[in-house]
Design a protein around this motif. Structure first.
Motif, PDB file in Angstrom:
ATOM      1  N   UNK A  10       0.839  -1.199   0.000  1.00 29.79           N
ATOM      2  CA  UNK A  10       0.000   0.000   0.000  1.00 29.79           C
ATOM      3  C   UNK A  10       0.871   1.245   0.000  1.00 29.79           C
ATOM      4  N   UNK A  11       0.629   2.099  -0.996  1.00 31.63           N
ATOM      5  CA  UNK A  11       1.305   3.391  -1.125  1.00 31.63           C
ATOM      6  C   UNK A  11       0.197   4.429  -1.110  1.00 31.63           C
ATOM      7  N   UNK A  12       0.024   5.093   0.028  1.00 23.08           N
ATOM      8  CA  UNK A  12      -1.118   5.988   0.194  1.00 23.08           C
ATOM      9  C   UNK A  12      -0.779   7.092   1.185  1.00 23.08           C
ATOM     10  N   UNK A  13      -1.308   8.266   0.923  1.00 23.02           N
ATOM     11  CA  UNK A  13      -1.025   9.418   1.776  1.00 23.02           C
ATOM     12  C   UNK A  13      -2.289  10.101   2.240  1.00 23.02           C
TER      13      UNK A  13
ATOM     14  N   UNK B 178       3.183   7.561   2.012  1.00 20.90           N
ATOM     15  CA  UNK B 178       3.724   6.482   2.846  1.00 20.90           C
ATOM     16  C   UNK B 178       3.475   5.143   2.153  1.00 20.90           C
ATOM     17  N   UNK B 179       4.477   4.279   2.174  1.00 21.41           N
ATOM     18  CA  UNK B 179       4.321   2.937   1.601  1.00 21.41           C
ATOM     19  C   UNK B 179       4.716   1.879   2.621  1.00 21.41           C
TER      20      UNK B 179
ATOM     21  N   UNK C  19      11.999   8.648   1.344  1.00 24.20           N
ATOM     22  CA  UNK C  19      12.992   7.588   1.169  1.00 24.20           C
ATOM     23  C   UNK C  19      12.187   6.313   0.947  1.00 24.20           C
ATOM     24  N   UNK C  20      12.240   5.795  -0.283  1.00 25.67           N
ATOM     25  CA  UNK C  20      11.346   4.693  -0.643  1.00 25.67           C
ATOM     26  C   UNK C  20      12.029   3.631  -1.502  1.00 25.67           C
TER      27      UNK C  20
ATOM     28  N   UNK D   8       8.991   0.344   0.851  1.00 24.39           N
ATOM     29  CA  UNK D   8       8.772   0.945   2.170  1.00 24.39           C
ATOM     30  C   UNK D   8       9.191   2.395   2.062  1.00 24.39           C
ATOM     31  N   UNK D   9       8.288   3.289   2.475  1.00 28.44           N
ATOM     32  CA  UNK D   9       8.488   4.721   2.221  1.00 28.44           C
ATOM     33  C   UNK D   9       8.104   5.562   3.423  1.00 28.44           C
ATOM     34  N   UNK D  10       9.030   6.421   3.833  1.00 23.39           N
ATOM     35  CA  UNK D  10       8.775   7.416   4.877  1.00 23.39           C
ATOM     36  C   UNK D  10       9.139   8.798   4.340  1.00 23.39           C
ATOM     37  N   UNK D  11       8.665   9.840   5.052  1.00 24.25           N
ATOM     38  CA  UNK D  11       9.144  11.203   4.818  1.00 24.25           C
ATOM     39  C   UNK D  11      10.195  11.536   5.872  1.00 24.25           C
ATOM     40  N   UNK D  12      11.244  12.225   5.432  1.00 21.16           N
ATOM     41  CA  UNK D  12      12.330  12.567   6.342  1.00 21.16           C
ATOM     42  C   UNK D  12      12.685  14.036   6.174  1.00 21.16           C
ATOM     43  N   UNK D  13      12.738  14.730   7.312  1.00 18.10           N
ATOM     44  CA  UNK D  13      13.149  16.135   7.343  1.00 18.10           C
ATOM     45  C   UNK D  13      14.656  16.208   7.565  1.00 18.10           C
TER      46      UNK D  13
END
Ligand code: MN
Length: 451
Positions: free
Chosen positions: A252-255, A265-266, A389-390, A428-433
């Motif tokens: 699942x890749x959904x925001x 996010x995945x 980062x995915x 697998x995907x996150x957001x990173x500051x």
């Protein structure tokens, strides 16, 4: 909207600082372009051909950068250096549709607000077009040519500067982006539960939308929800109405959107968590967290991307899928068959945010490294940037056939490919500051909070 009661109050000083930043950026952009006024239409509705149906309205990102207003077509922002900015707020008399509520919220005290009832009424309130940088779509033009005609001119120096500066998120923006993470995580939790309960892709999609409280018109992009082999289709949006039997895997890749800011996010799940595919997910997950930690000021994102290839090939080597060293798999292009997309992209007001290739705030482009045609971010990281980062690993016959044709068949153990193909793939995907110090992963704490 789905936030603690104190949330809006906390935003008041953050928004004031954000607006001060936006004004400073606009001052410089206008000076560079030689204009006296910044004028930003919110955008218009668009109509389907030969029909009276409108497409979902999408606000001009240059407009929502100033204002948390995402459902306000035919409105305008006007900024003149040294003056209080103006919002021309379109609130029609209309009994067919719900019209926008009267202006309210943490932003209203900072603007002179003029309500208009017809789009053309904006004309009398706008500064002279010849002295204005007008940023928007052509359809936002007012007045019939050749008569009074007020049209976006989109001057390059102004846009280059503003888009480049949007790479550096303000604390206000980060606060909204964290909330977009929390919303999406609710959906991800509900989606995983729906998968475990045996629902179809469509059923999982509905569970996601219900938990987030957003549907296709609100979400920052179309949900990617793939069961089994469908996880190998990078942008799979078919949503089968019947669940496959047996259930093996779920990607699942959904925001979610929050006041115009996106999350993306995945996650990937094995139905039977005792199997080897779960172990591969765990390996990618651990590698992904290490990659996230690499988001540090001064690091070239291109290098993170190339390093990710090596790391992922190390995983495939450990699982016996490739027979050559990770270095050899990267050098021969075999790695690109298993990891055929970029490591990630900038994110903010747009899910694929602007300026990922920008060489400077005056233009220029940093090209992708050779052999990496889908990378969407080539810049050196700086504090304030937010990137995804995915990393992913997939079993895609179309690409693996190329490996065979290119003479690298012996780099791959095809029996191992056959074993993993029914699971599709892993992302697998996150957001990173990026900060001045350690990477600040915006996504993982939202999962931790949700329990
Ligand atoms: Mn993404």
């Amino acid at each position: 909207m789905n936030a603690p009661a104190s949330f809006d109050t906390d935003l008041v000083p953050l928004y004031a600082d954000h607006l001060a930043t936006m004004k400073r950026r606009a001052d410089e952009a206008l000076a560079r372009g030689g204009f006296d006024h910044l004028v930003v239409p919110s955008g218009t509705q668009h109509w389907q051909v030969f029909d009276d149906r409108d497409y979902p309205y999408a606000v001009n990102p240059q407009f929502k950068a100033w204002l948390p207003l995402t459902r306000l077509p035919y409105s305008w922002l006007v900024y003149t250096p040294g003056e209080r900015p103006k919002v021309i707020f379109y609130q029609p008399f209309d009994y067919w549709h719900v019209v926008p509520d009267a202006p309210s919220g943490w932003w209203v005290d900072h603007f002179n607000i003029h309500i208009i009832r017809k789009p053309d009424e904006a004309l009398a309130l706008l500064p002279p077009a010849a002295r204005s940088a007008i940023l928007g779509e052509p359809q936002s033009a007012l007045g019939a040519a050749p008569g009074p005609h007020y049209a976006p001119n989109n001057p390059e120096p102004v846009i280059q500067y503003l888009e480049y500066q949007r790479s550096y998120k303000t604390p206000y923006e980060i606060t909204l982006m964290r909330q977009a993470q929390r919303l999406a995580v609710r959906g991800h939790r509900a989606a995983e539960a729906a998968f475990r309960a045996g629902q179809s892709e469509f059923g999982i999609h509905m569970a996601y939308c219900t938990a987030v409280g957003q549907d296709a018109n609100d979400l920052p992009y179309g949900n990617i929800i793939g069961l089994n082999e469908h996880a190998a289709v990078l942008h799979y949006t078919e949503l089968q109405r019947v669940a496959p039997d047996p259930l093996r895997s779920f990607l699942i890749d959904a925001g979610a959107s929050f006041h115009g800011y996106a999350s993306d996010i995945t996650r990937t799940y094995a139905y039977d968590t005792g199997i080897e595919f779960q172990a591969m997910i765990d390996a990618v997950d651990a590698a992904q967290q290490a990659m996230c930690a690499g988001v540090r000021s001064g690091v070239d994102y291109k290098h993170l991307h190339v390093d990710a290839h090596l790391t992922l090939m190390g995983i495939l080597k450990d699982f016996g899928v490739i027979t050559v060293s990770p270095e050899a798999a990267v050098a021969t292009g075999v790695s690109a068959a298993f990891f055929p997309h970029g490591l990630g992209h900038p994110i903010g007001l747009q899910v694929h945010d602007v300026a990922g290739f920008a060489a400077s705030d005056r233009g220029g482009r940093i090209e992708r490294p050779a052999g990496h045609p889908y990378l969407r971010m080539t810049r050196v990281l700086e504090p304030g940037m937010v990137v995804t980062i995915e990393p992913g690993l997939y079993f895609i016959d179309l690409l693996l056939d190329e490996v065979k044709k290119n003479g690298h068949a012996r780099s791959v153990d095809w029996a191992r490919v056959d074993a993993f193909r029914p699971y599709g793939g892993i992302r697998i995907e996150d957001e990173v500051l990026c900060t001045g110090g350690d990477a600040d992963n915006l996504t993982r704490p939202a999962f931790a909070e949700a329990g």
